[in-house]
Design an enzyme around this catalytic site. Structure first.
Site, short mmCIF file in Angstrom:
data_model
loop_
_atom_site.label_atom_id
_atom_site.label_comp_id
_atom_site.label_asym_id
_atom_site.label_seq_id
_atom_site.Cartn_x
_atom_site.Cartn_y
_atom_site.Cartn_z
N LYS A 195 77.35 29.24 -22.41
CA LYS A 195 78.15 28.41 -23.31
C LYS A 195 78.64 29.27 -24.46
O LYS A 195 77.84 29.86 -25.19
CB LYS A 195 77.31 27.24 -23.82
CG LYS A 195 78.06 26.37 -24.82
CD LYS A 195 77.26 25.14 -25.17
CE LYS A 195 77.98 24.29 -26.20
NZ LYS A 195 77.21 23.11 -26.56
N LYS A 248 80.93 27.11 -19.84
CA LYS A 248 81.66 26.24 -20.76
C LYS A 248 82.26 27.05 -21.88
O LYS A 248 81.55 27.88 -22.45
CB LYS A 248 80.67 25.23 -21.33
CG LYS A 248 81.26 24.26 -22.28
CD LYS A 248 80.17 23.35 -22.75
CE LYS A 248 80.75 22.51 -23.87
NZ LYS A 248 79.74 21.86 -24.61
C1 PBG Z 1 76.67 19.82 -27.89
C2 PBG Z 1 77.90 19.91 -27.10
C3 PBG Z 1 79.20 20.29 -27.48
C4 PBG Z 1 80.02 20.09 -26.37
C5 PBG Z 1 79.20 19.64 -25.34
N1 PBG Z 1 77.89 19.56 -25.80
C6 PBG Z 1 79.73 20.69 -28.78
C7 PBG Z 1 79.37 21.95 -29.39
O1 PBG Z 1 78.63 22.78 -28.86
O2 PBG Z 1 79.82 22.12 -30.51
C8 PBG Z 1 81.51 20.31 -26.31
C9 PBG Z 1 82.22 19.50 -25.30
C10 PBG Z 1 83.69 19.44 -25.46
O3 PBG Z 1 84.33 20.07 -26.32
O4 PBG Z 1 84.27 18.71 -24.66
N2 PBG Z 1 76.12 20.99 -28.32
#
Ligand code: PBG
Length: 325
Positions: A195, A248
């Protein structure tokens, strides 16, 4: 064989010819819809930066689940907006919290729809970071306890899969141990393994009300410039017990999806995030591109890169089109 004997255009001459030689296909089965669940009753609050998406209360979530299932989508992933936030995010493991209640409502109403839960602290902490803060930074090891409690409370409520998205070190092992000790050895972990610290999460933070109140997430999420590091993250998570791994965002990281799929051969999910969705929606609204075609092209490119599952805010729209063709 070379031109003029070989003419690649021959196999592009009609739709049926193109379909016959198509290498990648997309189906509703590939899609997972993210949903935002909030407290209260009868709530259906529009998320302005994500047209067609809403914060839903538990009662409305059940109706939504019926519709999602009828489109042939196999799973949803739930994000919670709690009534109260505090420094350590205690509401994340409240057995009566919106996510816990929504899991029960969905599993009760539509048992065949898989419920995945996002396991993270950022929606529950007053400062918006993904864990407990110590000296202006997230304290990794203390956060593991909280994440384990959160995952356990989701499993107790009936979640089919838990998906940790915080990027703390060791969280897959911590969650696996807690689930196993409590008799939930059958609940799989879908780990957000690679991520990245991305600007494309912007609209989501409005939707989930989880914008960090100070600093950013670069001390835990990955540097967009790195790919070997993503391989190490995935290897670690698999060793710790991840059943599925995730990349992601999706579109800016297609190379990472491909490399992970090739090197590990694990079930691989890609999260096409809020910014990827909102960019296409905004451009389509302005008439600058054909939104439907851009949506389908993006999704097929993520599948082509190697994703087995795509988490996408387009899931319902795409499934509707796929069912007609
Ligand atoms: C929680 C999380 C996030 C997203 C999914 N889980 C936000 C982040 O890390 O700031 C982002 C999902 C999206 O932008 O669609 N940590």
């Amino acid at each position: 064989m070379k031109f003029p004997a070989y003419r690649p255009r021959r196999l592009r001459s009609s739709e049926v010819m193109r379909r016959m030689v198509r290498e990648t296909s997309l189906a509703p089965d590939d899609l997972i819809l993210p949903l935002f669940v909030t407290f209260g009753k009868g709530v259906r609050k529009e998320i302005k930066s994500m047209p067609g998406h809403y914060q839903l209360s538990v009662d409305n979530m059940r109706k939504e689940a019926v519709q999602v299932k009828s489109l042939g989508i196999p799973a949803v992933i739930l994000f919670g907006i709690p009534e109260r936030k505090d420094g350590t995010g205690k509401s994340a493991f409240d057995p009566k919290g919106p996510v816990q209640e929504a899991i029960k409502a969905v599993k009760d109403g539509v048992p065949e729809l898989l419920v995945i839960t996002d396991v993270c602290m950022c929606e529950y902490t007053s400062h918006g970071h993904c864990g407990v803060i110590k000296d202006k930074d997230v304290d990794n090891d203390r956060t593991l306890e909280l994440l384990s409690k959160e995952a356990l409370s989701h499993a107790k409520a009936g979640a089919d899969i838990v998906a940790p998205s915080d990027m703390m070190d060791g969280r897959v092992r911590a969650i696996r141990e807690t689930l196993d000790e409590n008799g939930f050895e059958k609940v799989p972990i879908m780990s957000y393994a690679a991520k990245y610290a991305s600007a494309f999460y912007g609209p989501f933070r409005e939707a989930a009300e989880s914008t960090p109140q100070f600093g950013d997430r670069q001390s835990y999420q990955m540097d967009p410039a790195n790919t070997d590091e993503a391989m190490r993250e995935v290897a670690l998570d698999i060793e710790e017990g991840a059943d599925m791994v995730m990349v992601k965002p999706a579109l800016p990281y297609l190379d990472i999806i491909r490399r992970i799929k090739t090197e590990f051969g694990y079930p691989t999910a890609a999260y096409s995030v809020s910014g990827e969705f909102s960019m296409i929606k905004a451009a389509a609204e302005k008439g600058w591109l054909d939104g439907e075609r851009a949506m389908m092209e993006s999704l097929v490119s993520i599948k082509r890169a190697g994703a087995d599952m795509i988490l996408t805010y387009f899931a319902k729209e795409a499934a509707e089109i796929l069912r007609k063709t």
